[in-house]
Design an enzyme around this catalytic site. Structure first.
Site, PDB file in Angstrom:
ATOM      1  NE  ARG A  79      -2.464   1.196   3.588  1.00  0.00           N
ATOM      2  CZ  ARG A  79      -3.207   1.076   4.695  1.00  0.00           C
ATOM      3  NH1 ARG A  79      -4.519   0.875   4.598  1.00  0.00           N
ATOM      4  NH2 ARG A  79      -2.658   1.164   5.884  1.00  0.00           N
ATOM      5  CE  LYS A 176      -1.808   4.747   6.636  1.00  0.00           C
ATOM      6  NZ  LYS A 176      -2.719   5.555   7.418  1.00  0.00           N
ATOM      7  CD  GLU A 209     -11.500   6.944   5.471  1.00  0.00           C
ATOM      8  OE1 GLU A 209     -10.967   5.839   5.633  1.00  0.00           O
ATOM      9  OE2 GLU A 209     -11.059   7.806   4.685  1.00  0.00           O
TER      10      GLU A 209
HETATM   11  N1  PMP Z   1      -8.816   5.049   7.102  1.00  0.00           N
HETATM   12  C1  PMP Z   1      -7.818   5.940   7.288  1.00  0.00           C
HETATM   13  C2  PMP Z   1      -7.981   7.325   6.782  1.00  0.00           C
HETATM   14  C3  PMP Z   1      -6.637   5.555   7.959  1.00  0.00           C
HETATM   15  O1  PMP Z   1      -5.640   6.427   8.156  1.00  0.00           O
HETATM   16  C4  PMP Z   1      -6.522   4.230   8.431  1.00  0.00           C
HETATM   17  C5  PMP Z   1      -5.284   3.812   9.160  1.00  0.00           C
HETATM   18  N2  PMP Z   1      -4.276   3.452   8.267  1.00  0.00           N
HETATM   19  C6  PMP Z   1      -7.589   3.337   8.209  1.00  0.00           C
HETATM   20  C7  PMP Z   1      -8.719   3.780   7.540  1.00  0.00           C
HETATM   21  C8  PMP Z   1      -7.489   1.901   8.659  1.00  0.00           C
HETATM   22  O2  PMP Z   1      -6.490   1.271   7.916  1.00  0.00           O
HETATM   23  P1  PMP Z   1      -5.616   0.053   8.476  1.00  0.00           P
HETATM   24  O3  PMP Z   1      -6.558  -1.038   8.793  1.00  0.00           O
HETATM   25  O4  PMP Z   1      -4.720  -0.281   7.347  1.00  0.00           O
HETATM   26  O5  PMP Z   1      -4.903   0.554   9.683  1.00  0.00           O
END
Ligand code: PMP
Length: 325
Positions: A79, A176, A209
């Site tokens: 990612r 990200k 989210e």
């Molecule tokens: N949404 C956002 C905006 C995030 O920063 C994260 C954390 N990385 C997540 C969702 C959850 O992702 P992950 O399960 O990969 O931690």
């Protein structure tokens, strides 16, 4: 006004004076600028002309190590590479050794339970917005203590609110990047609302989210509902939850999974709500905007999902990378 002018030696000699309480969680940092590691939190710095600092021009990812083993490391690295590629940031030369660098940082930090952050920045070069001023991207890897929510959050569930914060445009939501200002505003809204987590709705009224977590709902038809991926970051945890859900379907906890647009009416009728992310795993939601969810306590889908996910994190050999061997 006459201010002292310090040399690097002056500041290094005084580093103990600059220690702050939160530094105790910072264990080790690698920087491609020094091609080495520091453990003194005061020395964990990034050049101020790195475009990461003044333009948020960089990408990052974060994974956790539980009992000395990194969970889903490969997925997090893929990612990170996709995020960098979306912004046209080339991986720095030392990225070729990323797994060895990560292991060295975690081992130097000494703790078996950590969050490890990897940042790939555009690099130093100028104070302009021009990315072509920066000859090489840089790599920073930081290990700090893992601080999951307290046990009662999992036993009783947490309260969340909806934040009036705009959702990122699709391109930026899926990358990200280190521009987390919108995410900061979501957490600010949560804290100001007296809760730990807040979630957002897009301009068409569909669920998105949380600040750094995804959201999952269980419909009255016992389907796991997940917001469509065009306006959110698809979490590594969420992806793994979707894979593990097959077991819940086979065992009759769920009828299936749907990735759909979720409006407020659908959300209002759901039986269970959960947040998920790297440091949380899955976390049950008890109240949302003051409304009680289901019976007001963690439901059966959460309990089963929590069990299978924790088991996966502790013992799935395909997804665990030992850091201390
Ligand atoms: N949404 C956002 C905006 C995030 O920063 C994260 C954390 N990385 C997540 C969702 C959850 O992702 P992950 O399960 O990969 O931690």
């Amino acid at each position: 006004m006459k201010l002292p002018v310090f040399s690097a030696e002056d500041l290094t000699a005084r580093s103990a004076e600059f220690m702050r309480p939160w530094h105790e969680n910072y264990l080790a940092m690698y920087s491609s600028i020094w091609e080495g590691i520091v453990t003194d939190p005061v020395l964990m710095t990034v050049p101020v002309d790195d475009h990461l600092v003044h333009r948020a021009d960089g990408v990052f990812d974060a994974f956790k190590c539980v009992n000395g083993r990194a969970y889903c490391l490969d997925r997090h690295l893929r990612r990170l590479e996709r995020s960098a590629s979306s912004l046209g940031i080339d991986m720095p030369p030392d990225y070729e050794r990323i797994t060895d660098i990560i292991k060295a940082v975690v081992r130097t930090g000494g703790s078996r339970d950590v969050i490890c952050r990897i940042i790939v920045s555009r690099g130093p070069g100028s104070f302009s917005t021009n990315p072509f001023d920066c000859p090489t991207s840089q790599l920073y890897v930081i290990a700090h203590s893992l601080k999951p929510p307290p046990p009662e959050a999992y036993e009783k569930g947490v309260a969340i609110i909806s934040a009036e914060v705009p959702v990122k445009p699709s391109f930026y939501a899926k990358v990200k990047s280190c521009d987390y200002l919108i995410n900061v505003m979501i957490t600010k809204a949560a804290k100001e609302g007296g809760v730990d987590f807040a979630v957002t709705w897009d301009e068409n009224g569909f669920l998105a989210e949380g600040s750094t977590e995804n959201i999952l709902l269980v419909s009255p038809e016992k389907e796991l509902l997940i917001p469509e991926f065009d306006r959110i970051l698809q979490g590594i945890t969420l992806t793994r939850v979707m894979e593990l859900t097959e077991e819940l379907v086979l065992e009759g906890y769920l009828k299936g999974i749907k990735v759909v647009r979720i409006d407020r009416a659908t959300a209002a009728h759901c039986l269970e709500v959960m947040l998920c992310g790297t440091s949380l795993d899955v976390l049950p939601v008890r109240k949302w905007d003051g409304r009680t969810i289901g019976q007001g306590r963690p439901g059966p889908v959460f309990r089963k999902l929590n069990e299978v996910l924790r088991h996966d994190i502790e013992s799935n050999p395909d997804l665990l990378t030992p850091m201390f061997e």
